[in-house]
Motif scaffolding. Structure first.
Motif, PDB file in Angstrom:
ATOM      1  N   MET A 192       0.837  -1.201   0.000  1.00 41.49           N
ATOM      2  CA  MET A 192       0.000   0.000   0.000  1.00 41.49           C
ATOM      3  C   MET A 192       0.872   1.251   0.000  1.00 41.49           C
ATOM      4  N   THR A 193       0.412   2.298  -0.675  1.00 37.33           N
ATOM      5  CA  THR A 193       1.093   3.584  -0.579  1.00 37.33           C
ATOM      6  C   THR A 193       0.838   4.178   0.806  1.00 37.33           C
ATOM      7  N   ILE A 194       1.633   5.149   1.167  1.00 38.47           N
ATOM      8  CA  ILE A 194       1.468   5.791   2.470  1.00 38.47           C
ATOM      9  C   ILE A 194       0.097   6.469   2.551  1.00 38.47           C
ATOM     10  N   GLU A 195      -0.351   7.048   1.464  1.00 42.54           N
ATOM     11  CA  GLU A 195      -1.686   7.657   1.448  1.00 42.54           C
ATOM     12  C   GLU A 195      -2.751   6.624   1.782  1.00 42.54           C
ATOM     13  N   ASP A 196      -2.670   5.443   1.169  1.00 36.81           N
ATOM     14  CA  ASP A 196      -3.661   4.402   1.437  1.00 36.81           C
ATOM     15  C   ASP A 196      -3.568   3.916   2.884  1.00 36.81           C
ATOM     16  N   ILE A 197      -2.345   3.807   3.410  1.00 33.11           N
ATOM     17  CA  ILE A 197      -2.155   3.363   4.794  1.00 33.11           C
ATOM     18  C   ILE A 197      -2.805   4.345   5.766  1.00 33.11           C
ATOM     19  N   LEU A 198      -2.681   5.638   5.478  1.00 37.47           N
ATOM     20  CA  LEU A 198      -3.200   6.656   6.390  1.00 37.47           C
ATOM     21  C   LEU A 198      -4.705   6.881   6.232  1.00 37.47           C
ATOM     22  N   THR A 199      -5.216   6.692   5.026  1.00 34.61           N
ATOM     23  CA  THR A 199      -6.656   6.926   4.831  1.00 34.61           C
ATOM     24  C   THR A 199      -7.505   5.714   5.190  1.00 34.61           C
ATOM     25  N   GLU A 200      -6.919   4.516   5.143  1.00 39.40           N
ATOM     26  CA  GLU A 200      -7.697   3.292   5.389  1.00 39.40           C
ATOM     27  C   GLU A 200      -8.445   3.312   6.727  1.00 39.40           C
ATOM     28  N   PRO A 201      -7.780   3.613   7.858  1.00 36.73           N
ATOM     29  CA  PRO A 201      -8.538   3.591   9.128  1.00 36.73           C
ATOM     30  C   PRO A 201      -9.613   4.666   9.207  1.00 36.73           C
ATOM     31  N   ILE A 202      -9.367   5.813   8.594  1.00 27.65           N
ATOM     32  CA  ILE A 202     -10.350   6.901   8.629  1.00 27.65           C
ATOM     33  C   ILE A 202     -11.617   6.498   7.889  1.00 27.65           C
ATOM     34  N   ILE A 203     -11.438   5.910   6.718  1.00 26.26           N
ATOM     35  CA  ILE A 203     -12.581   5.491   5.906  1.00 26.26           C
ATOM     36  C   ILE A 203     -13.276   4.284   6.545  1.00 26.26           C
ATOM     37  N   ALA A 204     -12.478   3.323   7.032  1.00 25.31           N
ATOM     38  CA  ALA A 204     -13.050   2.113   7.618  1.00 25.31           C
ATOM     39  C   ALA A 204     -13.900   2.423   8.846  1.00 25.31           C
ATOM     40  N   ARG A 205     -13.494   3.435   9.616  1.00 22.92           N
ATOM     41  CA  ARG A 205     -14.248   3.822  10.810  1.00 22.92           C
ATOM     42  C   ARG A 205     -15.418   4.746  10.490  1.00 22.92           C
ATOM     43  N   GLY A 206     -15.550   5.123   9.224  1.00 19.80           N
ATOM     44  CA  GLY A 206     -16.641   5.991   8.830  1.00 19.80           C
ATOM     45  C   GLY A 206     -16.482   7.427   9.296  1.00 19.80           C
ATOM     46  N   GLN A 207     -15.250   7.831   9.602  1.00 16.05           N
ATOM     47  CA  GLN A 207     -15.028   9.196  10.076  1.00 16.05           C
ATOM     48  C   GLN A 207     -15.000  10.210   8.936  1.00 16.05           C
ATOM     49  N   ALA A 208     -14.767   9.725   7.729  1.00 16.03           N
ATOM     50  CA  ALA A 208     -14.736  10.620   6.570  1.00 16.03           C
ATOM     51  C   ALA A 208     -14.804   9.794   5.303  1.00 16.03           C
ATOM     52  N   GLY A 209     -15.195  10.455   4.206  1.00 15.52           N
ATOM     53  CA  GLY A 209     -15.164   9.816   2.905  1.00 15.52           C
ATOM     54  C   GLY A 209     -13.764   9.872   2.329  1.00 15.52           C
ATOM     55  N   LYS A 210     -13.596   9.303   1.130  1.00 15.45           N
ATOM     56  CA  LYS A 210     -12.282   9.207   0.502  1.00 15.45           C
ATOM     57  C   LYS A 210     -11.655  10.578   0.299  1.00 15.45           C
ATOM     58  N   ALA A 211     -12.409  11.538  -0.211  1.00 13.72           N
ATOM     59  CA  ALA A 211     -11.836  12.856  -0.515  1.00 13.72           C
ATOM     60  C   ALA A 211     -11.387  13.566   0.756  1.00 13.72           C
ATOM     61  N   GLU A 212     -12.224  13.523   1.784  1.00 13.66           N
ATOM     62  CA  GLU A 212     -11.877  14.199   3.034  1.00 13.66           C
ATOM     63  C   GLU A 212     -10.695  13.520   3.729  1.00 13.66           C
ATOM     64  N   ALA A 213     -10.680  12.179   3.686  1.00 15.19           N
ATOM     65  CA  ALA A 213      -9.578  11.435   4.291  1.00 15.19           C
ATOM     66  C   ALA A 213      -8.264  11.735   3.574  1.00 15.19           C
ATOM     67  N   THR A 214      -8.314  11.801   2.245  1.00 15.46           N
ATOM     68  CA  THR A 214      -7.112  12.105   1.472  1.00 15.46           C
ATOM     69  C   THR A 214      -6.600  13.499   1.791  1.00 15.46           C
ATOM     70  N   ALA A 215      -7.508  14.434   1.978  1.00 17.70           N
ATOM     71  CA  ALA A 215      -7.105  15.800   2.313  1.00 17.70           C
ATOM     72  C   ALA A 215      -6.413  15.860   3.676  1.00 17.70           C
ATOM     73  N   LYS A 216      -6.737  14.917   4.550  1.00 21.93           N
ATOM     74  CA  LYS A 216      -6.142  14.911   5.888  1.00 21.93           C
ATOM     75  C   LYS A 216      -4.710  14.364   5.888  1.00 21.93           C
ATOM     76  N   VAL A 217      -4.341  13.654   4.825  1.00 29.14           N
ATOM     77  CA  VAL A 217      -3.037  13.004   4.790  1.00 29.14           C
ATOM     78  C   VAL A 217      -1.907  14.017   4.919  1.00 29.14           C
ATOM     79  N   ARG A 218      -2.018  15.134   4.220  1.00 28.58           N
ATOM     80  CA  ARG A 218      -0.949  16.139   4.278  1.00 28.58           C
ATOM     81  C   ARG A 218      -0.765  16.649   5.708  1.00 28.58           C
ATOM     82  N   THR A 219      -1.869  16.852   6.432  1.00 33.30           N
ATOM     83  CA  THR A 219      -1.781  17.301   7.817  1.00 33.30           C
ATOM     84  C   THR A 219      -1.083  16.258   8.681  1.00 33.30           C
ATOM     85  N   LEU A 220      -1.432  14.981   8.474  1.00 37.66           N
ATOM     86  CA  LEU A 220      -0.813  13.915   9.247  1.00 37.66           C
ATOM     87  C   LEU A 220       0.682  13.818   8.976  1.00 37.66           C
TER      88      LEU A 220
END
Length: 271
Positions: free
Chosen positions: A100-128
């Motif tokens: 997995m790319t680092i983006e996928d590693i970081l967005t996977e738990p956010i999406i799986a927990r239903g905390q955000a959709g794909k676009a919002e989770a991806t936008a959070k990656v830069r902050t993380l």
């Protein structure tokens, strides 16, 4: 349980068959603090961390988190904010999915927990990535392209992705060289100052624990033999086992090292 205590272990016991691994363990972690949990291999410290995470068994006793007893309850079955306890594990080379790319590693738990959709989770990656001092283009690379210290920063970012209240850190710097250890420990401290997250920091190295902890619990044979403020425990230990851990840490001066070895042997003979 006082308002500032976020997790409290009360008389926690764990058995693996006939083996009694945790013996009436009592421990608290307050909001925004680091409790160092130190002891030699086999002392039970990792077993306690896994019990708090819900990935290890509890034979008896209670673990209160957000005033709910979570002892023996796996994360998926915990009520309320089940993502509020996260982990950073020891080995940065095996804790990340290499495909997995680092983006996928970081967005996977956010999406799986239903905390955000794909676009919002991806936008959070830069902050993380910014929180762990990695460049934004790291998102498009794979774990194999990073050093051990950088991979551990990615693992920390993954733990932060769900905005936890507590992170159980299980020997998170033991696989790193000394200079990298110091930088990662400083990163943990900076993140805590910014976010207020609490840590249970598991380590066999009292020097590492002293660098990062507010309070220190010393485990031996499944029991906590000493627990108190970091300065008190590491500068004026009351238990012989804690004194031995301090004396076991190497020093550069050969004369002092010889003196420490002699003192260690004397304590070991009296244990």
């Amino acid at each position: 349980m006082t308002d500032d205590v976020i997790v409290e272990c009360i008389d926690v016991n764990t058995h693996f068959g006939a083996l009694h691994v945790l013996k009436n363990v009592n421990l608290t972690v307050r909001a925004g603090e680091t409790v160092g949990l130190v002891g030699e291999s086999g002392s039970g410290k990792t077993t306690l961390g896994r019990a708090i995470l819900g990935i290890g068994p509890v034979s008896s006793g209670r673990i209160l988190f957000d005033r709910q007893d979570i002892a023996g309850v796996p994360p998926r079955d915990r009520k309320g904010n089940a993502a509020a306890i996260q982990a950073v594990f020891q080995d940065p080379y095996t804790s990340l999915n290499p495909s997995m790319t680092i983006e996928d590693i970081l967005t996977e738990p956010i999406i799986a927990r239903g905390q955000a959709g794909k676009a919002e989770a991806t936008a959070k990656v830069r902050t993380l990535l910014d929180q762990v001092a990695l460049p934004s283009d790291a998102a498009f690379r794979y774990p194999r392209e990073f050093s051990g210290g950088q991979r551990q920063r990615i693992a920390i970012a993954r733990a932060l992705a769900l905005s936890p209240h507590l992170i159980v850190c299980d020997e998170p710097v033991s696989a790193l060289d000394l200079s990298t250890q110091a930088r990662v420990l400083d990163l943990f401290i900076e993140i805590q100052e910014r976010t207020g997250v609490a840590y249970l920091f598991v380590s066999h190295d009292l020097a590492v624990v002293r660098h990062i902890s507010h309070r220190v619990a010393v485990m031996r044979g499944g029991e906590i033999v000493e627990f108190g403020d970091c300065d008190q425990v590491t500068a004026n230990p009351q238990h012989n086992y804690t004194r031995r851990l301090l004396l076991a840490a190497p020093v550069a001066d050969p004369v002092r090292q010889a003196e420490r070895r002699a003192a260690f042997r004397a304590l070991a003979m009296g244990a």
